[in-house]
Enzyme design. Structure first.
Site, PDB file in Angstrom:
ATOM      1  N   TYR A 362      -0.987  -1.457  -0.271  1.00 27.81           N
ATOM      2  CA  TYR A 362      -0.287  -1.791   0.986  1.00 27.81           C
ATOM      3  C   TYR A 362      -1.101  -1.431   2.240  1.00 27.81           C
ATOM      4  O   TYR A 362      -2.059  -0.700   2.182  1.00 27.81           O
ATOM      5  CB  TYR A 362       1.136  -1.270   1.042  1.00 27.81           C
ATOM      6  CG  TYR A 362       1.451   0.210   0.978  1.00 27.81           C
ATOM      7  CD1 TYR A 362       0.501   1.204   1.103  1.00 27.81           C
ATOM      8  CD2 TYR A 362       2.788   0.587   0.801  1.00 27.81           C
ATOM      9  CE1 TYR A 362       0.873   2.544   1.058  1.00 27.81           C
ATOM     10  CE2 TYR A 362       3.162   1.924   0.750  1.00 27.81           C
ATOM     11  CZ  TYR A 362       2.198   2.902   0.879  1.00 27.81           C
ATOM     12  OH  TYR A 362       2.561   4.204   0.832  1.00 27.81           O
ATOM     13  N   GLU A 363      -0.676  -2.048   3.327  1.00 27.94           N
ATOM     14  CA  GLU A 363      -1.398  -1.982   4.609  1.00 27.94           C
ATOM     15  C   GLU A 363      -2.855  -2.407   4.419  1.00 27.94           C
ATOM     16  O   GLU A 363      -3.770  -1.807   4.954  1.00 27.94           O
ATOM     17  CB  GLU A 363      -1.247  -0.591   5.244  1.00 27.94           C
ATOM     18  CG  GLU A 363       0.230  -0.320   5.532  1.00 27.94           C
ATOM     19  CD  GLU A 363       0.487   0.863   6.424  1.00 27.94           C
ATOM     20  OE1 GLU A 363      -0.326   1.112   7.320  1.00 27.94           O
ATOM     21  OE2 GLU A 363       1.524   1.515   6.227  1.00 27.94           O
ATOM     22  N   GLY A 364      -3.027  -3.462   3.648  1.00 25.20           N
ATOM     23  CA  GLY A 364      -4.349  -4.020   3.367  1.00 25.20           C
ATOM     24  C   GLY A 364      -4.883  -3.482   2.057  1.00 25.20           C
ATOM     25  O   GLY A 364      -5.099  -2.283   1.920  1.00 25.20           O
TER      26      GLY A 364
END
Lengths: 379, 255
Positions: A362-364
């Protein structure tokens, strides 16, 4: 060059460690098992001011720096990754864009209750075919008088369902792609805004992950952050800071697993001596400790750069990439050192191993972090 | 209400103590505020919240003991005083003499402290301070009400508890159960650095080394014997129970 924490940072670290061990630790396994968060912990974190660490006092925050924030997230994650992401998503993904891009009226209305922990925040960015590709969001916002009408869905929204305030990235003009995006603040209970299914996950199971559904949801124009066209900019700047907190989370999970494995290796006996007497285990522990320390230094360095007002897009991506992969690697080793007990839910390392995986996603994802880093060094 | 809390910085209760050259090694040991003193600070803050006034935290120790004072300031105390005796060769009379001198320069209605410290466990210091200042003292308090000119304290006594009344000013020592100490808040941590913390030496409290020389000398320290590994007695329940009884009688000699 100075690697020493300030007296305040040390006291914060100790305070959050005590709190996490005493208040959260005893509940972590059960919350994971039940896939539910004990929100009385949120109230305690709010009382301590953990819900607004980095924001100015006038907006209800503690006015601490990002190094302090990273330390707090690390200490929470060391005991319970779910608690750390509740704080990280609330702070970095919702409160921060309102602080950075909101006008004074929006800050008073939304940021103050968020920072004080009276409200829980979330970010709505990811869609079935958008996320790191923030310019591709499909959730549409069409101007209608003084309002915008929102239609579409957001998926995998951390703090969804429970959250009170959502920063939602929308498309106002598909033809303009990322220049046709905007960011709105939408409150829970707004007519036309409902929650879809709750995700059942591999790890961070106590943290809520929901689908957000917008059906002719009318949001006033004064809820728009910055200007029409700035949605992509808001999303990218938000993710820069978010990466630091996810890196800190990854470091915390890894530190927790390493400490568990270290302690266990000294009491588990095989062939008449503790397994820590075997060089195979010793080298594993040495590597785990080294990697965690390296990940922590990258993380605190990116936090330091942010505090200093320096560019840190590359550094926070490097911190997140390395810390996440470190976290996965270290937790797998921790389970290995525990052997059969590591695979059992009686001990926390299997939970830590499941929790670590999300930090690579998550978050890239780690792949996206590599794109960010390579774009930065090849341009 | 003018409230004074006496605190001591001690080893972390989970620290692994090792002896180095006949002394307790300090390497790798993390330091904390004595947990009983934390109860005292919490009670001081509660009294302040109820009656108004201010809380002054006083400690005797090396400069690093400021960390314990800062923690109390972050919890909400108003000001701190650290007196560094300039030597590690101190005993309870040293500490009590210095504390009493430092406190006597303050206004106070009540003085709170832990009933003992978790390191040496001597439980002497607060009582000695009371004696020097000629104040009444109630020890091992689990419940406290103080306002106006008196305090009503519930104290642990052997096999039960007693409710006692003392005129103020008085010294009250905290027992576990008195309260649940708060965690410092993030704002509290930031405010703590702006609060006054006076670092003083013996001369600043009008004392010299001869007046506080230790009267008790520790000859040596020893660690408790390491716990022997447990023993598993195999076999059928009846046989194993018999073997266990025999071992308890002949080896452990406890029945």
């Amino acid at each position: 060059m100075n690697f020493k924490l300030t007296e305040e940072q040390e006291l914060l670290r100790k305070t959050v460690r005590d709190f996490a061990e005493n208040e959260i630790g005893p509940k972590a396994a059960e919350m994971d098992e039940k896939e539910d968060y004990d929100w009385s912990l949120w109230d305690k974190m709010a009382d301590m001011g953990l819900t607004g660490i980095v924001f100015p006092e006038k907006y209800g925050g503690a006015e601490m720096d990002y190094v302090s924030y990273a330390l707090a997230v690390e200490e929470l994650a060391r005991v319970d990754a779910s608690s750390s992401v509740v704080i990280a998503a609330h702070t970095s993904l919702c409160s921060w864009p309102i602080y950075a891009f909101g006008n004074e009226e929006q800050k008073q209305r939304f940021l103050v209750p968020l920072a004080e922990g009276k409200k829980l925040g979330a970010l709505g960015l990811t869609e079935p075919s958008a996320g790191s590709d923030a310019g591709a969001v499909k959730l549409s916002a069409v101007a209608d008088g003084n309002d915008y009408i929102l239609n579409g869905t957001k998926t995998f929204i951390t703090n969804g369902g429970k959250g009170d305030i959502y920063v939602v990235v929308v498309s106002t003009d598909k033809a303009k792609k990322h220049r046709g995006t905007a960011a709105f603040v939408v409150e829970k209970g707004t007519p036309g805004f409902t929650f879809g299914k709750k995700e059942h996950k591999l790890g961070i199971r106590a943290s809520y992950t929901y689908e957000l559904v917008f059906e002719n949801c009318r949001v006033p124009k004064e809820n728009m952050l910055a200007s029409d066209g700035d949605g992509f900019k808001v999303a990218m700047a938000t993710l820069d800071g978010g990466r630091i907190s996810i890196a800190a989370q990854a470091v915390g999970i890894a530190q927790g697993a390493y400490e568990q494995a270290l302690a266990y290796s000294k009491i588990r006996e095989q062939f008449g001596r503790p397994i820590s007497a075997n060089q195979g285990i010793q080298w594993m522990l040495a590597d785990m400790h080294t990697r965690v320390e390296a990940a922590r230094l990258l993380t605190l360095h990116s936090a330091y750069l942010r505090d200093a007002g320096e560019p840190h897009t590359k550094e926070s991506a490097m911190a997140k990439l390395y810390a996440a992969e470190c976290s996965m690697w270290v937790t797998v080793k921790a389970v290995q050192i525990f052997g059969g007990y590591g695979y059992s839910r009686e001990y926390p390392v299997e939970r830590m191993m499941r929790d670590a995986k999300i930090t690579e996603i998550y978050e890239g994802t780690s792949e996206v972090q590599r794109i960010v880093i390579s774009n930065s060094i090849l341009r | 209400m003018k409230i004074v809390a006496l605190v001591k910085q001690t080893f972390d209760s989970e620290a692994k103590i090792a002896l180095e050259g006949g002394k307790i090694g300090r390497q790798g040991i993390s330091l904390i505020m004595n947990p009983y003193d934390e109860y005292a600070v919490e009670e001081a803050l509660k009294l302040k919240e109820k009656n108004g006034g201010e809380v002054t935290v006083v400690t005797v120790g090396p400069d690093e003991a400021t960390e314990a004072v800062r923690q109390a300031l972050a919890m909400g105390a108003d000001q701190g005083i650290l007196v560094n005796p300039g030597t590690e060769d101190i005993d309870e009379s040293t500490v009590a003499t210095i504390l009493a001198k430092a406190v006597s320069s303050l206004e106070y209605d009540i003085i709170l402290g832990g009933f003992r410290a978790i390191d040496d466990g001597s439980a002497q210091v607060a009582g000695r301070v009371a004696e020097i200042l000629n104040l009444p003292v109630v020890n091992m308090v689990t419940k406290l009400e103080a306002d106006g000119g008196k305090a009503v304290a519930t104290a642990d006594i052997e096999g039960g508890s007693a409710v006692m009344e003392v005129p103020l000013p008085a010294v009250i020592t905290a027992q576990k159960g008195l309260n649940e100490p708060r965690y410092p808040s993030m704002k509290g941590i930031m405010q703590a650095k702006k609060k006054p913390l006076k670092k003083m030496g013996l001369g600043d409290v009008s004392l010299d080394a001869s007046q506080v020389a230790a009267k008790v000398k520790v000859l040596n320290y020893s660690l408790p014997p390491a716990r022997a590994a447990g023993k598993v007695i195999p076999g059928e329940p009846a046989e194993a129970a018999a073997a266990l009884a025999k071992a308890l009688r002949e080896e452990a000699k406890i029945i």
